[in-house]
Design a protein around this motif. Structure first.
Motif, mmCIF file in Angstrom:
data_model
loop_
_atom_site.group_PDB
_atom_site.id
_atom_site.type_symbol
_atom_site.label_atom_id
_atom_site.label_comp_id
_atom_site.label_asym_id
_atom_site.label_seq_id
_atom_site.Cartn_x
_atom_site.Cartn_y
_atom_site.Cartn_z
ATOM 1 N N GLU A 1 0.853 -1.188 0.000
ATOM 2 C CA GLU A 1 0.000 0.000 0.000
ATOM 3 C C GLU A 1 0.883 1.231 0.000
ATOM 4 O O GLU A 1 1.814 1.326 0.796
ATOM 5 N N PHE A 2 0.576 2.146 -0.892
ATOM 6 C CA PHE A 2 1.394 3.367 -0.946
ATOM 7 C C PHE A 2 0.579 4.528 -1.502
ATOM 8 O O PHE A 2 -0.540 4.358 -1.973
ATOM 9 N N ASP A 3 1.143 5.703 -1.388
ATOM 10 C CA ASP A 3 0.479 6.896 -1.901
ATOM 11 C C ASP A 3 0.987 7.146 -3.315
ATOM 12 O O ASP A 3 2.171 7.404 -3.531
ATOM 13 N N ALA A 4 0.052 7.101 -4.269
ATOM 14 C CA ALA A 4 0.456 7.237 -5.671
ATOM 15 C C ALA A 4 0.550 8.684 -6.143
ATOM 16 O O ALA A 4 1.081 8.951 -7.223
ATOM 17 N N ARG A 5 0.036 9.643 -5.326
ATOM 18 C CA ARG A 5 -0.060 11.023 -5.848
ATOM 19 C C ARG A 5 1.271 11.624 -6.281
ATOM 20 O O ARG A 5 1.357 12.234 -7.357
ATOM 21 N N PRO A 6 2.338 11.453 -5.495
ATOM 22 C CA PRO A 6 3.611 12.040 -5.923
ATOM 23 C C PRO A 6 4.157 11.449 -7.229
ATOM 24 O O PRO A 6 5.036 12.030 -7.848
ATOM 25 N N LEU B 1 -0.805 10.435 -19.943
ATOM 26 C CA LEU B 1 -0.360 10.284 -18.565
ATOM 27 C C LEU B 1 1.099 10.706 -18.457
ATOM 28 O O LEU B 1 1.951 10.141 -19.137
ATOM 29 N N THR B 2 1.374 11.702 -17.618
ATOM 30 C CA THR B 2 2.762 12.098 -17.379
ATOM 31 C C THR B 2 3.095 11.635 -15.968
ATOM 32 O O THR B 2 2.576 12.170 -14.988
ATOM 33 N N LEU B 3 3.942 10.618 -15.879
ATOM 34 C CA LEU B 3 4.217 9.999 -14.592
ATOM 35 C C LEU B 3 5.675 10.159 -14.194
ATOM 36 O O LEU B 3 6.547 10.363 -15.039
ATOM 37 N N ARG B 4 5.911 10.019 -12.910
ATOM 38 C CA ARG B 4 7.289 10.125 -12.428
ATOM 39 C C ARG B 4 7.954 8.762 -12.474
ATOM 40 O O ARG B 4 7.335 7.723 -12.308
ATOM 41 N N LEU B 5 9.243 8.825 -12.657
ATOM 42 C CA LEU B 5 10.064 7.629 -12.789
ATOM 43 C C LEU B 5 11.227 7.789 -11.842
ATOM 44 O O LEU B 5 11.801 8.858 -11.762
ATOM 45 N N GLU C 1 -1.054 0.944 -16.347
ATOM 46 C CA GLU C 1 -2.243 0.117 -16.074
ATOM 47 C C GLU C 1 -2.818 0.434 -14.704
ATOM 48 O O GLU C 1 -4.029 0.422 -14.484
ATOM 49 N N GLU C 2 -1.943 0.753 -13.762
ATOM 50 C CA GLU C 2 -2.407 1.085 -12.420
ATOM 51 C C GLU C 2 -3.105 2.455 -12.429
ATOM 52 O O GLU C 2 -4.084 2.672 -11.724
ATOM 53 N N ASP D 1 -6.476 1.954 -13.525
ATOM 54 C CA ASP D 1 -7.241 1.412 -12.400
ATOM 55 C C ASP D 1 -7.739 2.548 -11.509
ATOM 56 O O ASP D 1 -8.900 2.603 -11.106
ATOM 57 N N LEU D 2 -6.838 3.494 -11.212
ATOM 58 C CA LEU D 2 -7.206 4.633 -10.369
ATOM 59 C C LEU D 2 -8.281 5.489 -11.031
ATOM 60 O O LEU D 2 -9.066 6.141 -10.367
ATOM 61 N N LEU D 3 -8.277 5.489 -12.361
ATOM 62 C CA LEU D 3 -9.266 6.281 -13.096
ATOM 63 C C LEU D 3 -10.585 5.555 -13.244
ATOM 64 O O LEU D 3 -11.528 6.062 -13.835
ATOM 65 N N GLY D 4 -10.624 4.334 -12.729
ATOM 66 C CA GLY D 4 -11.870 3.603 -12.817
ATOM 67 C C GLY D 4 -12.094 2.970 -14.182
ATOM 68 O O GLY D 4 -13.198 2.532 -14.501
ATOM 69 N N LEU D 5 -11.056 2.918 -15.002
ATOM 70 C CA LEU D 5 -11.191 2.260 -16.300
ATOM 71 C C LEU D 5 -10.545 0.895 -16.184
ATOM 72 O O LEU D 5 -9.360 0.782 -15.996
ATOM 73 N N ALA D 6 -11.347 -0.126 -16.269
ATOM 74 C CA ALA D 6 -10.782 -1.473 -16.087
ATOM 75 C C ALA D 6 -9.640 -1.683 -17.072
ATOM 76 O O ALA D 6 -9.803 -1.542 -18.276
ATOM 77 N N ALA D 7 -8.484 -1.999 -16.557
ATOM 78 C CA ALA D 7 -7.309 -2.161 -17.425
ATOM 79 C C ALA D 7 -7.359 -3.532 -18.076
ATOM 80 O O ALA D 7 -6.738 -4.474 -17.635
ATOM 81 N N THR D 8 -8.137 -3.620 -19.139
ATOM 82 C CA THR D 8 -8.241 -4.904 -19.831
ATOM 83 C C THR D 8 -7.435 -4.807 -21.111
ATOM 84 O O THR D 8 -6.751 -3.849 -21.353
ATOM 85 N N CYS D 9 -7.520 -5.823 -21.950
ATOM 86 C CA CYS D 9 -6.795 -5.780 -23.201
ATOM 87 C C CYS D 9 -7.437 -4.813 -24.154
ATOM 88 O O CYS D 9 -7.001 -4.632 -25.267
#
Lengths: 233, 608
Positions: free
Chosen positions: A151-156, A175-179, A188-189, A192-200
């Motif tokens: 469990e972690f905080d994804a916001r940063p 999506l601009t994400l940190r690395l 994909e995660e 998930d947070l956006l409520g869009l099932a990460a399917t194929c």
């Protein structure tokens, strides 16, 4: 020499390790003067950018090769292109300075994905969700990997989420994400947070990797990538 | 993306190692000609990574695709998760390159590497939408051909295969493809007859079986040849794939496999390959260096493996290795020899090869006593073994792999204890040569497998040692071979038993095989996938006992279910060798000490 490669549809299912081997072999076929390490098990001195998940395509896969002699970037690109299998293309090549005798991609801290989702899309709900995420101070997330829960905080880890276009049956998100060492959030995660099932029914395409100067979430200002061409927004 | 491609894309997202089911590798063909005269599906009954290591498949892919009339594409056994997806969605197993379902191809050619792939063969056909029984296939179904090492006794698969190819297929595959292309649209029976007219092709439907002394032996109906003779090719001029498909996935052999020679006349009596690939043929140094250069340039591999039963037996081994090293060592290309004869010359060659990269050394003494080694005609003495081991340790190797068998004919417990003594003395030698500082790193990996009697060998009449005896002997080894330097590994007993059943089986095994497959047996060669209880059930339902079948002794005079298949070596020769085995007499290698009259060398007139 650093090069930027595209990983296309035909090869999106190969793993990062498969990718590394494929590039190493292509460089051999191209007869480019890659340097080898010393010791019992000599291997080519190649460095690779951050791995791409299986199933994702990309136009910004990075490889740095230490060469035994200088090669003109145009020639390098041409010869490599002729030796690459279908689905892998070389988009650019440029000489990079060796820092302490090595080229690394450790400075990269931002990655951008363009994600296409097919399926019923509630556009209003999606826009609301995106605003909520951008305004939130915290974004708790549970990641299940190999039977362990983290469990972690994804916001940063989220710099920016934008809806590029949306209709009833599909949506494209940027999506601009940190690395980096503090962790990464997989696209994909994010879905998930956006409520869009990460399917194929989602195709993730990596479009950019760079070093941002700003430490806070917001619109990052990209800088020179390892001494290469300045990227324009 | 086309619809089928999209469907496959979605399946790939849901399984492990999806790269097993996609193509677009370097050197893979793109089927540009969508309407070839014949679409040939080349199938290997195991997963992609295993099949792509196989040289035979690569050769045939190259041969067929070099001919503008034909297109050959690949298909491999899907792993369990992909199989579940296919069965769940109703999609048929299809070729990698064009996604053509197997049932829509013109011909399916299956490679048979060993007997434990048989359930996978049935599963592959079924998943491809093809009825598993040859007799159930309608006119629109592809012809199913099979070849390879396990085709040497084709009878257990006779109900499921339309035609077998016996021997080396480089030329024969084109003849088969041509015959099928020319007879398109004709009745199935007529097409099979046309195939049967090709030398080396065995069509089971043209033979009826007769029970003779408890075994089902095929007898030809009118027109069919009473004996099908294997095909041989001239290795020097035989096609070699210098531009093979380079897989993305890691395979067992990620290197250029250079076939240096084919055939072996050392005469080890348990070895089927040594009997069926005779006579020995070599490629010239000139051809090999040229092929090596082309293959390295065309693939980007950094290792060459010299393939051939005893690469050190190659008559110009020193010269070849010097030539390859001279040309390629500077490019960081390493060269390896997978199989090694037990003598110092081999070690010296191996040492030369290790200048670029080091890999393991393997010796195969096979038996623990000289008496037993003489019985199986493994002409290796203890002096040879110790001298070779000493040379290896002195050259810098810390570890050796050793292969042994248990359950060999005439074996006593004393012989088994001989393995313990031998290994212990090697251990001592290693510690001594490596010295105080390095001996901590000494590793002897001892691999022990039960003897499996194979068709077309001098030991084909001997039964496999029954499980209780094998277990007892394993216990002797387990007790004796302990300690920090030794790693002991076993072949799985149940797998060996099944292998033995099918290696000397007849057509009565067809229904058993089908039942076992229907009960869910597959990937039997993968230890943890083997479901022995289901196999037992399948055997029981057909009134057969697998242990009894594996261990039965056959009479030298009795007709055998594979008598109609001939690899040149005569049955009389095999029987004489069986007698020599019992007497502990050695037979030398005919390449160095005179012809043993085995029958393998083609008569001068030119018939194979």
């Amino acid at each position: 020499m650093v090069c930027r490669l595209a990983k296309g549809q035909p090869v999106k299912f190969i793993s990062h390790l498969d990718w590394m081997r494929a590039i190493a072999r292509a460089l051999r076929r191209a007869r480019l003067p890659v340097a080898y390490s010393a010791g019992y098990n000599p291997h080519p001195r190649l460095a690779y950018g951050p791995p791409l998940s299986v199933g994702n395509t990309s136009e910004t896969e990075l490889v740095a090769a230490t060469l035994t002699e200088a090669v003109d970037p145009g020639t390098f690109q041409e010869r490599l292109a002729a030796a690459l299998p279908p689905g892998i293309r070389v988009l650019a090549a440029w000489p990079a300075p060796l820092l302490g005798g090595k080229v690394t991609f450790g400075e990269l801290d931002t990655v951008v994905y363009l994600v296409t989702v097919w399926g019923p899309v509630d556009q209003e709900a999606l826009n609301t969700k995106v605003s909520q995420i951008m305004e939130a101070e915290q974004l708790p997330y549970r990641r299940l990997r190999v039977g362990k829960v983290k469990e972690f905080d994804a916001r940063p880890l989220v710099r920016l989420v934008q809806v590029v276009e949306a209709s009833e049956s599909s949506a494209v998100l940027k999506l601009t994400l940190r690395l980096g060492p503090s962790g990464t959030l997989r696209p994909e995660e994010m879905l998930d947070l956006l409520g869009l099932a990460a399917t194929c029914h989602a195709q993730v395409h990596r479009t950019a990797l760079y070093t941002a100067k700003t430490p806070t979430p917001g619109r990052p200002r990209p800088t020179r990538l390892l001494g290469g061409a300045r990227r324009r927004r | 993306m086309q619809e089928t491609e999209l469907q496959w894309d979605q399946l790939c997202c849901r399984v492990t190692k999806p790269a097993r089911y996609t193509d677009a590798e370097w050197n893979a063909i793109t089927p540009a000609d969508q309407h070839p005269q014949l679409r040939f599906a080349l199938a290997y009954p195991d997963v992609y990574e295993v099949g792509m290591s196989h040289l035979g498949l690569r050769i045939l892919y190259h041969v067929l695709n070099s001919d503008p009339r034909f297109v050959a594409e690949r298909v491999f056994s899907p792993w369990g998760d992909m199989e579940a997806e296919l069965r769940g969605t109703g999609m048929r197993l299809a070729t990698l390159e064009s996604r053509t379902p197997l049932g829509d191809c013109d011909v399916v050619g299956i490679d048979l590497p060993y007997e434990l792939t048989f359930t996978n063969v049935l599963n592959l056909l079924d998943l491809g939408g093809i009825p598993v029984r040859a007799a159930d296939r309608g006119e629109e179904m592809p012809l199913v051909i099979a070849g390879g090492p396990a085709a040497s006794n084709p009878e257990p698969l006779a109900d499921f295969v339309d035609a077998f190819f016996i021997g080396e297929a480089e030329q024969g595959i084109l003849e088969i493809a041509q015959a099928l292309a020319e007879t398109k649209g004709e009745p199935r029976a007529r097409r099979r007859e046309r195939l049967a007219a090709i030398a080396g092709v065995y069509v089971p439907a043209l033979y009826r079986v007769e029970e003779r002394e408890g075994l089902l032996c095929p007898a030809p109906t009118d027109g069919a040849p009473s004996v099908v003779r294997r095909r041989l090719v001239d290795l020097e001029t035989a096609p070699y794939p210098t531009c093979p498909v380079v897989p993305y996935l890691e395979t067992v052999h990620d290197r250029v496999t250079l076939e240096v020679m084919r055939g072996c006349t050392r005469g080890c009596r348990f070895c089927q390959a040594g009997m069926v690939y005779r006579p020995v043929r070599e490629r010239s140094v000139e051809t090999l260096t040229r092929l090596a250069g082309e293959a390295l340039a065309c693939t980007g591999y950094d290792e060459i493996s010299l393939l051939g039963f005893n690469s050190a037996d190659y008559s110009r081994a020193q010269e070849l290795i010097d030539a390859l090293l001279e040309r390629h060592a500077g490019e960081m290309v390493s060269i390896s020899m997978p199989s090694l004869r037990v003598d110092t010359f081999s070690v010296e060659l191996a040492r030369k090869l290790q200048t670029v990269r080091k890999s393991g050394l393997t010796f195969a003494p096979e038996a623990g006593s000289q008496r037993l080694r003489d019985v199986i005609n493994k002409n290796v003495t203890e002096e040879d073994l110790f001298a070779a081991a000493r040379a290896a340790f002195e050259a810098g190797w810390f570890g050796l792999k050793l292969y042994f068998m248990i359950g060999l004919p005439t074996e006593t417990d004393e012989d088994v204890r001989g393995i313990v003594h031998l290994v212990r003395r090697l251990e001592q030698l290693g510690r001594e040569v490596l010295g105080k500082e390095r001996r901590g790193r000494l590793r002897l990996a001892v691999s022990v497998n039960p003897f499996v009697p194979k068709a077309h060998t001098p030991l084909q009449w001997d039964g496999q040692a029954p499980a209780p005896e094998l277990q007892r002997k394993q216990a002797i080894l387990r007790e004796g071979l302990t300690g920090k330097h030794l790693d002991l590994s076993w072949g799985k007993g149940e797998q060996s038993m099944l292998e033995a059943v099918f290696a000397r089986g007849d057509r009565s095994l067809g229904p058993v095989l089908e039942e076992a497959w229907r009960l869910g047996c597959k990937f039997d060669a993968w230890g943890e996938q083997l479901r022995l209880e289901r196999w037992q059930q399948a055997f029981a339902r057909h009134g057969q006992d697998p242990q009894e079948l594996a261990s039965r002794h056959l009479g030298v005079e009795q007709p055998l279910p594979w008598d109609h298949i001939c690899y040149g070596v005569t049955k009389e020769y095999l029987a004489a060798q069986a007698r020599a085995a019992r007497a502990g007499e050695c037979t030398p290698d005919c390449r160095f000490e005179g012809c043993t009259l085995c029958g393998a060398c083609p008569p001068a007139a030119g018939t194979a």
